[in-house]
Design a protein around this motif. Sequence first.
Motif, PDB file in Angstrom:
ATOM      1  N   TYR A  14       9.803  11.162   8.505  1.00  0.00           N
ATOM      2  CA  TYR A  14       9.048  11.434   7.279  1.00  0.00           C
ATOM      3  C   TYR A  14       8.559  12.866   7.278  1.00  0.00           C
ATOM      4  N   GLY A  16       6.039  13.864   5.364  1.00  0.00           N
ATOM      5  CA  GLY A  16       4.607  13.931   5.074  1.00  0.00           C
ATOM      6  C   GLY A  16       3.979  12.563   5.210  1.00  0.00           C
ATOM      7  N   LEU A  18       1.649   9.288   3.765  1.00  0.00           N
ATOM      8  CA  LEU A  18       1.268   8.574   2.551  1.00  0.00           C
ATOM      9  C   LEU A  18      -0.268   8.633   2.464  1.00  0.00           C
ATOM     10  N   GLN A  21      -3.058   7.758   5.356  1.00  0.00           N
ATOM     11  CA  GLN A  21      -2.523   7.683   6.721  1.00  0.00           C
ATOM     12  C   GLN A  21      -3.090   8.769   7.632  1.00  0.00           C
ATOM     13  N   GLY A  41       2.402  -2.659   2.359  1.00  0.00           N
ATOM     14  CA  GLY A  41       3.382  -1.677   1.917  1.00  0.00           C
ATOM     15  C   GLY A  41       2.847  -0.255   1.872  1.00  0.00           C
ATOM     16  N   ALA A  42       1.546  -0.082   2.161  1.00  0.00           N
ATOM     17  CA  ALA A  42       0.969   1.253   2.068  1.00  0.00           C
ATOM     18  C   ALA A  42       1.227   2.074   3.327  1.00  0.00           C
ATOM     19  N   GLY A  43       1.743   1.426   4.370  1.00  0.00           N
ATOM     20  CA  GLY A  43       2.101   2.177   5.578  1.00  0.00           C
ATOM     21  C   GLY A  43       1.044   2.154   6.664  1.00  0.00           C
ATOM     22  N   LYS A  44       0.501   0.959   6.933  1.00  0.00           N
ATOM     23  CA  LYS A  44      -0.519   0.844   7.971  1.00  0.00           C
ATOM     24  C   LYS A  44       0.023   1.116   9.365  1.00  0.00           C
ATOM     25  N   SER A  45       1.216   0.571   9.671  1.00  0.00           N
ATOM     26  CA  SER A  45       1.665   0.634  11.062  1.00  0.00           C
ATOM     27  C   SER A  45       1.727   2.066  11.579  1.00  0.00           C
ATOM     28  N   ARG A 321       8.276  -2.807  -1.947  1.00  0.00           N
ATOM     29  CA  ARG A 321       7.668  -1.939  -0.940  1.00  0.00           C
ATOM     30  C   ARG A 321       8.301  -0.561  -0.934  1.00  0.00           C
TER      31      ARG A 321
END
Length: 606
Positions: A14, A16, A18, A21, A41-45, A321
Motif C-alpha cells: 500500500y 498510504g 486508510l 490507521q 472493512g476499514a482496515g483494522k488488522s 469491502r
Amino acid sequence: MSYKSEMLQSYFGYSGFLPGQERAVDALLDGKDVLSIMPTGAGKSLCFQLPSIMLPGVALVISPLISLMKDQVGSLVQAGIPAAYLNRSLTERQYALALERAWQGRYKIIYVAPERLESPGFLRFAQKAQISLVAVDEAHCVSQWGTDFRPSYLKIPAFLDSLPTRPPLGAFTATATPEVREDILQKLQLRDPVLTTTGFDRKNLYFEVRRPQNKKDELLSILLRRRDESGVVYCSTRKNVEEVCAFLQEHGIAAARYHAGLTPEERLAAQDAFAADESTVMVATNAFGMGIDKSNVRYVVHYNMPLDLEGYYQEAGRAGRDGSPADCVLLYSGRDVVTGRFLIEQSQAPADVDDETVSALRQRQLDRLRTMTYYSTTTDCLRHFILRYFGETPPPGPCGHCSNCDAGWQDVDITKEAQAILGAVEECRGRFGAATLADLLCGKENERTLRWDLDRCRSFGALAHRRPPQVKDMIRHLVEEGCLAVTEGDYPLIVEGPRAQELRAAPSGFTMRMRPQRPRSAPKAPPAPVHLGDPADEALFQRLRALRAELARKKSLPAYVIFTDKTLREMAARRPATLSEMERVPGVGSHKLAQYGKQFLAAIQE
Ligand code: ADP
Ligand code: ZN
C-alpha cells in the motif's frame, strides 16, 4: 520514503494509510495503548500488524475465532511475514512445534485464542519472550452488554500483569455501542489509550428492507439479476440454510452452504469454493464470516432478521469491502421476531456466570431484538438509524442511498381514518385483534368477520378504499402513538389507549409516514456493474482472475490472499510492462511481486 512507508509498501503493497490507521500505528509504535473502533472493512488488522513487524520482539494477537486466525496468518505468511497461531485446532505435535519455533524467536506475530492465556506452556513462553505489543481483536467480546460475550476475555488484564514488563495494548472492534465502548475501556484496563474511530458509515453500501409475501421467490429474483456476482445469504437456522441452498441449486444457482452442523472438511470446501469464485453464493448461518476477507462480495441478503443490529451491520458489512457499490437487503417477516425470541430463550449462557447475570444478559438480548425489529419496520432513513445506534450523529437530511429514502415516504394526515379505527374499537368494545379489525373496516366478508356478524356493524366497510395490510399499519402506528393499546397474552386485543380522547377531539393533525398512494414505484433497476470503461481492460481483468484462480487452486489458498479484485483491476487498467511498474500497483508489494509478479506480467503481455 520513511521506514514506516517503506514497510507498508513492501509488506502490504500500500502506498498510504486508510483513515484512522496511521494514528493507531503511531500510538502502538510509541508504546501507547489504543482503542480503535472501525467498521468492518476499514482496515483494522494493519493497525497492529504493521507495528508488529517494525518493533523488536513478537506481537500477540488475541482473537476469538479459529477460522479468523487461520485466514489472517495465511495472508501474513503470503506477504512474507513470519506468523503462526496457537489454538485447539492444532494437533499436539503441531502445537508443540509452533511453540518451539516461538521460543526460537522465529515469529513476528502469534495469534492466540483467549483460552491460551491460562495454559502453562504458553505462559512460560510469554514470560520469557520479548513481547512487542498485545492486540485484542473483536474487543467487544469482553463486554457482557455486547454480543458475543466471552468470559475468557476477562482474563486478559491479569495476563498482562503477569508479564515482566507490560507491553502496549491495542483493542480493536467493529461493533461498539457507547455502553460497550465504556466496558472495553474498563474491563481491559486500557491505560490512557489513544482513541481512534473512523465512523461507521459505509457510503458504498445500499441498505434495503423488503417485506415479501414469499421470501424464497423474492430471494431468487434478487439472485437471478446478479448471476455473475458474488454474494452471501444469511439464514437464522441450519435448517433454513439447507432448504434455501437446495432451492437455489434447483434453480441453477451456484450456491454453497456453511453452518456449524457440517464437518470441518465440508465447511472448508464450501469456503474455498466461495473464495475462489467457484460458488457465487454462500448460504450460511452467522457461523460464516468472521475473518472472511473476500473483498468482492457484491451483496449480502438476510433471509431472516438477525438477533441484533450489531450482528446485522457486521454481516451486511461483508459486502463491498473493496469500496465498490454493494447492496445489503433484509427480508423481513413478523415470524422472524418469534423465531428470534425462541433462539434467545434457547441459547446457552456462557460458562462460569451466575444466574442473575444470565437473566440480565437475556433481557439485553431481548432489548436488542426489539431494536432490530424497529430497524426492520421503520420508515426513517435506514443508514441514519444504524449510525444513531452506534452513537453517531448523522448529518441532517436523508441519506438518499437506502430503500426508505428511495421509497418517497410522505407524511399523510390520517386523522379521519384514525377516528374511524377508534370508532370500530369502541363499537366492538375491544374484543378483537388488529387483523379482524382491519377486515371489518375494509368491509371484507370472510370467515373472520362473518363468524361474529361483523357485517352488521356501523364501522363495516368504513375504510373500504384501503387494503387490510395498510389498515393494520395504521393500527400499529396508533398503538405507537398511544391512541390505541394492545393487551398482553397470546391473543393480543386492540383497546383504547391513553391518547384516545385527544384523537377523538382532533379536527386534523394526526399524521403517519406512508408510501405514496400509487403502490410501489417500478422495481429498482439493478445497479450497473462496475465497469472499467474499456472493454479490453475488462477482458484482461477476467484473464487475470482466471490466472489467480489457477494459482489459488495449485497452492490451496483462497484467491484473495494472492491479489484482491481491486488490485487485479488496477493491473488491468495500468498494464505494467516491467516488474518495477508492477510493484507500484496498489496491493502488490515486494513479497508478492517476487512470488507472482512474473506470471501476471506474462499474462498482461499476452
Ligand atoms: P477489518 O479487519 O477492519 O474488517 P481488514 O483489515 O480486513 O479490515 O481490511 C479491509 C480491506 O482493506 C482489506 O482488503 C485490506 O487489504 C484493505 N486495506 C487495509 N489497509 C489498507 C491500506 N492502507 N490501503 C489500501 N487498502 C488497505
Ligand atoms: Zn437513507
